[in-house]
Write a protein that holds these residues in place. Structure first.
Motif, short mmCIF file in Angstrom:
data_model
loop_
_atom_site.label_atom_id
_atom_site.label_comp_id
_atom_site.label_asym_id
_atom_site.label_seq_id
_atom_site.Cartn_x
_atom_site.Cartn_y
_atom_site.Cartn_z
N ALA A 89 -6.27 18.40 -4.68
CA ALA A 89 -5.44 17.25 -5.04
C ALA A 89 -6.32 16.04 -5.37
CB ALA A 89 -4.49 16.91 -3.90
N ILE A 90 -5.82 15.22 -6.28
CA ILE A 90 -6.50 13.99 -6.68
C ILE A 90 -5.58 12.82 -6.33
CG2 ILE A 90 -7.42 12.65 -8.62
CD1 ILE A 90 -7.94 15.39 -10.02
N LEU A 101 0.08 16.62 -3.08
CA LEU A 101 0.12 15.34 -2.38
C LEU A 101 1.45 15.10 -1.68
CD1 LEU A 101 -1.33 13.07 -5.20
CD2 LEU A 101 -2.53 13.78 -3.14
N ILE A 102 1.37 14.46 -0.54
CA ILE A 102 2.52 13.88 0.14
C ILE A 102 2.30 12.37 0.08
CG2 ILE A 102 3.65 13.56 2.37
CD1 ILE A 102 2.89 16.46 3.02
N MET A 103 3.40 11.63 -0.06
CA MET A 103 3.28 10.19 -0.23
C MET A 103 4.16 9.48 0.79
SD MET A 103 4.18 8.14 -3.76
CE MET A 103 5.78 8.87 -3.96
N GLU A 104 3.68 8.33 1.27
CA GLU A 104 4.49 7.45 2.10
C GLU A 104 4.59 6.11 1.39
OE1 GLU A 104 4.39 5.23 6.42
OE2 GLU A 104 3.43 7.19 6.26
N LEU A 105 5.80 5.82 0.93
CA LEU A 105 6.04 4.59 0.18
C LEU A 105 6.35 3.42 1.12
CD1 LEU A 105 8.33 6.12 -2.56
CD2 LEU A 105 6.12 5.02 -2.98
N PRO A 106 6.06 2.20 0.69
CA PRO A 106 6.45 1.03 1.48
C PRO A 106 7.97 0.93 1.57
CG PRO A 106 4.87 0.43 -0.24
CD PRO A 106 5.30 1.84 -0.51
N LYS A 107 8.46 0.33 2.63
CA LYS A 107 9.91 0.13 2.80
C LYS A 107 10.48 -0.62 1.60
CE LYS A 107 10.42 1.80 6.99
NZ LYS A 107 10.81 3.17 7.06
N GLY A 108 11.67 -0.20 1.17
CA GLY A 108 12.35 -0.88 0.07
C GLY A 108 11.83 -0.53 -1.31
N THR A 109 11.09 0.59 -1.42
CA THR A 109 10.56 0.99 -2.73
C THR A 109 10.94 2.43 -3.04
OG1 THR A 109 8.43 1.80 -1.91
CG2 THR A 109 8.56 -0.55 -2.49
N GLU A 110 10.73 2.82 -4.27
CA GLU A 110 10.90 4.20 -4.73
C GLU A 110 9.77 4.50 -5.69
OE1 GLU A 110 13.28 5.31 -7.89
OE2 GLU A 110 13.30 3.34 -8.81
N THR A 121 0.83 -1.20 0.00
CA THR A 121 0.00 0.00 0.00
C THR A 121 0.87 1.25 0.00
OG1 THR A 121 -1.74 -1.15 1.22
CG2 THR A 121 -1.78 1.26 1.27
N VAL A 122 0.51 2.19 -0.86
CA VAL A 122 1.14 3.51 -0.87
C VAL A 122 0.13 4.47 -0.24
CG1 VAL A 122 2.10 5.36 -2.29
CG2 VAL A 122 2.39 2.98 -2.99
N LYS A 123 0.57 5.20 0.79
CA LYS A 123 -0.32 6.16 1.44
C LYS A 123 -0.13 7.54 0.84
CE LYS A 123 0.73 4.77 5.89
NZ LYS A 123 0.67 4.99 7.34
N PHE A 124 -1.23 8.25 0.61
CA PHE A 124 -1.20 9.62 0.10
C PHE A 124 -1.94 10.53 1.08
CE2 PHE A 124 -0.69 7.13 -3.75
CZ PHE A 124 0.34 7.80 -4.39
N LYS A 125 -1.42 11.73 1.24
CA LYS A 125 -2.08 12.75 2.06
C LYS A 125 -2.28 13.99 1.18
CE LYS A 125 -1.45 15.69 6.11
NZ LYS A 125 -0.53 16.04 7.22
N LYS A 126 -3.52 14.49 1.15
CA LYS A 126 -3.80 15.72 0.43
C LYS A 126 -3.37 16.91 1.29
CE LYS A 126 -7.88 14.26 -2.18
NZ LYS A 126 -9.28 14.63 -2.50
N GLY A 144 7.85 15.42 1.46
CA GLY A 144 7.41 16.70 0.93
C GLY A 144 6.41 16.49 -0.20
N GLU A 145 5.92 17.61 -0.73
CA GLU A 145 4.95 17.55 -1.82
C GLU A 145 5.58 16.96 -3.08
OE1 GLU A 145 1.80 20.36 -4.30
OE2 GLU A 145 3.22 21.30 -2.93
N ILE A 146 4.83 16.12 -3.76
CA ILE A 146 5.27 15.57 -5.03
C ILE A 146 5.10 16.66 -6.09
CG2 ILE A 146 4.89 13.82 -6.81
CD1 ILE A 146 3.68 12.07 -4.57
N GLY A 147 6.20 17.04 -6.71
CA GLY A 147 6.19 18.00 -7.80
C GLY A 147 6.69 17.34 -9.06
N VAL A 148 6.21 17.80 -10.20
CA VAL A 148 6.59 17.23 -11.49
C VAL A 148 7.24 18.34 -12.31
CG1 VAL A 148 5.76 16.13 -13.60
CG2 VAL A 148 4.67 15.59 -11.41
#
Length: 147
Positions: A13-14, A48-57, A3-8, A87-91
């Motif tokens: 944000a979508i 969005l802020i994201m929390e990735l599972p351990k061992g991922t990118e 699971t990848v967690k996202f916070k608005k 931090g916030e995901i920017g593109v």
């Protein structure tokens, strides 16, 4: 399944999701109206802020339709989001076209692919093994000029 967690951090944000079963990337959306002029790059915010599972990118990649149809792509493709970044995901989008590229709030701007990371030790060495390829690169397989 991980699971990848996202916070608005912005109400516009979508939360990303996969458009189709079997897609490798989930869509990222802009939270702002923005214009990218020809030969210009800008950071487009997702809210969005994201929390990735351990061992991922997370890898931020271009949308093929935007790249092909408009000449706009993720400048540092793939952009890497480290597992410990909060931090916030920017593109960072770059407009290689001759006309301005208009982004509307809520528009798909990139895709996010989650991958496993292989953590390695590093070691300095004076000796490297040989391989069939050797030092050939930058077109050595026939796709470019060798100098």
């Amino acid at each position: 399944m991980k699971t990848v967690k996202f916070k608005k951090i912005n109400p516009d944000a979508i939360i990303p999701d996969y458009a189709h079963i079997g897609d490798a990337g989930m869509d990222l959306y802009s939270i702002e109206d923005i214009v990218i002029e020809p030969m210009e790059w800008k950071k487009v915010n997702t809210g969005l802020i994201m929390e990735l599972p351990k061992g991922t990118e997370g890898q931020v990649r271009s949308k093929s339709g935007i790249a092909y149809n408009y000449g706009v792509f993720v400048l540092n493709s793939p952009g890497t989001v480290d597992e410990n970044y909060r931090g916030e995901i920017g593109v960072i989008l770059y407009n290689l076209n001759k006309t301005p590229f208009v982004i509307k709030k809520g528009q798909k701007i990139a895709q996010l692919v989650i991958n496993k990371v292989c953590y390695c030790k590093t070691k300095e060495s004076e000796i490297m093994s040989t391989s069939s390829r050797g030092v050939g690169g930058f077109g050595s397989t026939g796709l470019g000029k060798n100098k």
